[in-house]
Scaffold this active site. Structure first.
Site, short mmCIF file in Angstrom:
data_model
loop_
_atom_site.label_atom_id
_atom_site.label_comp_id
_atom_site.label_asym_id
_atom_site.label_seq_id
_atom_site.Cartn_x
_atom_site.Cartn_y
_atom_site.Cartn_z
N GLU A 54 43.16 28.74 -26.57
CA GLU A 54 41.90 28.20 -27.10
C GLU A 54 41.03 27.83 -25.92
O GLU A 54 41.50 27.19 -24.97
CB GLU A 54 42.15 26.94 -27.93
N HIS A 90 45.23 24.79 -25.57
CA HIS A 90 43.79 24.67 -25.34
C HIS A 90 43.61 24.18 -23.91
O HIS A 90 43.97 23.05 -23.58
CB HIS A 90 43.21 23.66 -26.34
N THR A 126 39.17 15.57 -30.48
CA THR A 126 39.71 16.91 -30.71
C THR A 126 38.53 17.79 -31.11
O THR A 126 37.40 17.31 -31.20
CB THR A 126 40.81 16.89 -31.80
N THR A 127 38.78 19.09 -31.31
CA THR A 127 37.67 19.99 -31.62
C THR A 127 37.01 19.59 -32.93
O THR A 127 37.63 19.65 -33.98
CB THR A 127 38.19 21.44 -31.72
N HIS A 174 49.09 18.72 -34.28
CA HIS A 174 49.31 17.27 -34.31
C HIS A 174 50.50 16.85 -35.18
O HIS A 174 51.37 16.09 -34.73
CB HIS A 174 48.03 16.56 -34.79
N ASN A 225 50.66 24.57 -31.72
CA ASN A 225 49.82 24.04 -30.64
C ASN A 225 50.57 22.89 -29.96
O ASN A 225 50.89 21.88 -30.61
CB ASN A 225 48.49 23.56 -31.24
N ARG A 230 41.96 17.84 -19.66
CA ARG A 230 42.52 16.53 -20.00
C ARG A 230 44.00 16.61 -20.40
O ARG A 230 44.71 15.64 -20.34
CB ARG A 230 41.73 15.85 -21.10
N HIS A 231 44.42 17.80 -20.90
CA HIS A 231 45.86 17.93 -21.20
C HIS A 231 46.44 19.17 -20.51
O HIS A 231 47.04 19.04 -19.45
CB HIS A 231 46.18 17.83 -22.69
N ASP A 276 49.50 21.19 -27.17
CA ASP A 276 48.63 20.41 -26.27
C ASP A 276 49.08 18.95 -26.12
O ASP A 276 48.98 18.37 -25.04
CB ASP A 276 47.19 20.38 -26.80
N HIS A 277 49.55 18.36 -27.23
CA HIS A 277 49.91 16.94 -27.17
C HIS A 277 51.09 16.67 -26.23
O HIS A 277 51.26 15.54 -25.77
CB HIS A 277 50.27 16.42 -28.56
N HIS A 310 43.56 23.21 -38.05
CA HIS A 310 43.06 21.84 -37.88
C HIS A 310 43.45 20.97 -39.06
O HIS A 310 43.04 21.23 -40.18
CB HIS A 310 41.54 21.78 -37.67
N GLY A 311 44.26 19.98 -38.78
CA GLY A 311 44.62 18.99 -39.79
C GLY A 311 45.58 19.48 -40.85
O GLY A 311 45.81 18.80 -41.86
N GLU A 347 39.18 31.97 -37.25
CA GLU A 347 40.05 30.86 -37.64
C GLU A 347 39.17 29.86 -38.36
O GLU A 347 38.23 29.31 -37.78
CB GLU A 347 40.72 30.22 -36.43
N ARG A 370 41.13 22.85 -21.77
CA ARG A 370 39.78 22.30 -21.90
C ARG A 370 39.07 22.28 -20.57
O ARG A 370 39.70 22.22 -19.52
CB ARG A 370 39.83 20.88 -22.48
N1 PXP Z 1 43.02 25.28 -34.18
C1 PXP Z 1 42.09 24.87 -33.29
C2 PXP Z 1 41.02 25.81 -32.90
C3 PXP Z 1 42.16 23.59 -32.70
O1 PXP Z 1 41.22 23.19 -31.82
C4 PXP Z 1 43.22 22.73 -33.07
C5 PXP Z 1 43.33 21.37 -32.45
O2 PXP Z 1 43.52 21.49 -31.08
C6 PXP Z 1 44.17 23.20 -33.98
C7 PXP Z 1 44.04 24.47 -34.54
C8 PXP Z 1 45.34 22.38 -34.40
O3 PXP Z 1 44.91 21.26 -35.12
P1 PXP Z 1 45.92 20.09 -35.43
O4 PXP Z 1 46.36 19.52 -34.12
O5 PXP Z 1 45.10 19.15 -36.24
O6 PXP Z 1 47.07 20.69 -36.19
#
Ligand code: PXP
Length: 246
Positions: A76, A49, A106-107, A219, A6, A55-56, A8-9, A196-197, A157, A51
Site C-alpha cells: 500500500e 503500507h 489510519t487511511t 487491525h 496487513n 511511521r511503522h 503494519d501494527h 478497512h474495519g 479495493e 507510509r
Molecule cells: N486496506 C487498506 C487500503 C488500508 O489502508 C487498511 C488499513 O491500513 C486496510 C485495508 C486494513 O484495515 P484494518 O486495519 O481496519 O483491517
C-alpha cells in the site's frame, strides 16, 4: 476468497520502542516472524503500507518480506513519485494506491481517482509494466469506480470503513453503496476487493456485496493475536471467511 493480512501494527509496536535504534540486536517484534506466522495461519498474501512518514513499516521491512516470504506481497502506498521509485525497485506482486495525510491515524477515505486521472494513470502504467498489478483504494462511488477502470487499474479495493463504523440504517445504506460499486466494477472488468474495519462480526453483512475476491484485514487480526498468537488469529479469520459462500 483471498485473505490479505496487513501486518503494519507489528511495526507500530516495534517503532514504539525501537524507532531510533532499528539496527540494535534486541529489536522486536520481528516483521519477518509475523509474516511467517500469518502465512502459517492461512494468509494468502501479506500487506504492508510504507507510509511517507515511515511511521511503522520501513523500506528495509518491505524488502525483507519480499526476499524471504514466499507469499504474494501487496504494497500500500501514496501516489507519489518517491513511492513509485521505491515500488519499481521492490517489485511487489500488487500495489494498492491509497490517499495519505500525515495527521491521520489510519487511511481515512478513499483515493480521488476521478479528477486526478492525469496524475494517476502514468503511475498505474509504470507499476503494471513493471509486473505489479495495481488496485485503487476507493470509496464505493460510481465515478471513482469508472475512473479506476478508465486509467487501466486491474483492481479496486472498496473502502469498508464507513460500513464498519456505522450500524442500522446508515450501515444498510453503505452496504447498498458497496453492492452497487462492486456490481459496476465487475461489469467494467475490474477485480473487486474490500478493506478497512472488516471484523468477524461484520462478515455476514459484508457477504451481501457480490464479486469480492479478496479481503484485506489488519487491525482486528493483530488485536486478537495479543490473546491467541498471530497464527491462530489469522486461522480464526480465515475459517470465519470460509464459513460463507462468496
Ligand atoms: N486496506 C487498506 C487500503 C488500508 O489502508 C487498511 C488499513 O491500513 C486496510 C485495508 C486494513 O484495515 P484494518 O486495519 O481496519 O483491517
Amino acid at each position: 476468497m483471498h485473505l490479505g493480512v496487513n501486518i503494519d501494527h507489528v511495526a507500530t509496536l516495534r517503532q514504539a520502542r525501537y524507532a531510533t535504534m532499528l539496527d540494535s540486536h534486541n529489536t522486536e517484534p520481528s516483521i519477518l516472524a509475523a509474516a511467517q506466522a500469518a502465512m502459517a495461519g492461512g494468509a494468502d498474501s501479506i500487506t504492508l503500507h510504507v507510509r511517507e512518514d515511515r511511521r511503522h513499516m520501513q523500506d528495509a521491512d518491505a524488502m525483507a518480506v519480499r526476499r524471504d516470504i514466499p507469499l504474494p506481497l501487496n504494497l500500500e502506498m501514496g501516489a507519489t513519485q518517491a513511492m513509485l521509485q521505491f515500488a519499481l525497485e521492490l517489485k511487489p506482486d500488487f500495489v494498492c494506491l491509497v490517499p495519505e495525510r500525515r495527521e491521520e491515524i489510519t487511511t481515512e477515505g478513499g483515493l480521488s481517482v476521478a479528477g486526478n486521472e492525469a496524475t494517476l494513470q502514468p503511475l498505474v502504467s509504470a507499476l503494471q509494466a513493471n509486473g505489479s498489478k495495481v488496485s485503487m483504494f476507493i470509496d464505493p462511488e460510481p465515478e471513482q469506480v469508472r475512473a479506476s477502470a478508465a486509467i487501466g487499474a486491474a483492481m479496486i479495493e472498496l473502502h469498508t470503513g464507513r460500513f464498519a463504523n456505522t450500524l442500522g440504517a446508515e450501515r444498510a445504506a453503505e452496504t447498498a453503496r458497496l453492492v452497487a460499486a462492486a456490481e459496476l466494477g465487475h461489469q467494467l472488468g475490474l477485480e473487486v476487493h474490500a478493506g478497512h474495519g472488516i471484523q468477524i462480526a461484520n462478515l455476514a453483512e459484508l457477504n451481501a456485496v457480490p464479486h469480492l475476491t479478496e479481503l484485506n484485514i489488519g487491525h482486528t487480526i493483530i488485536a486478537r493475536s495479543i490473546f491467541t498468537g498471530l497464527t491462530a488469529a489469522v486461522r480464526e479469520m480465515k475459517e470465519a471467511i470460509e464459513s460463507f459462500q462468496w
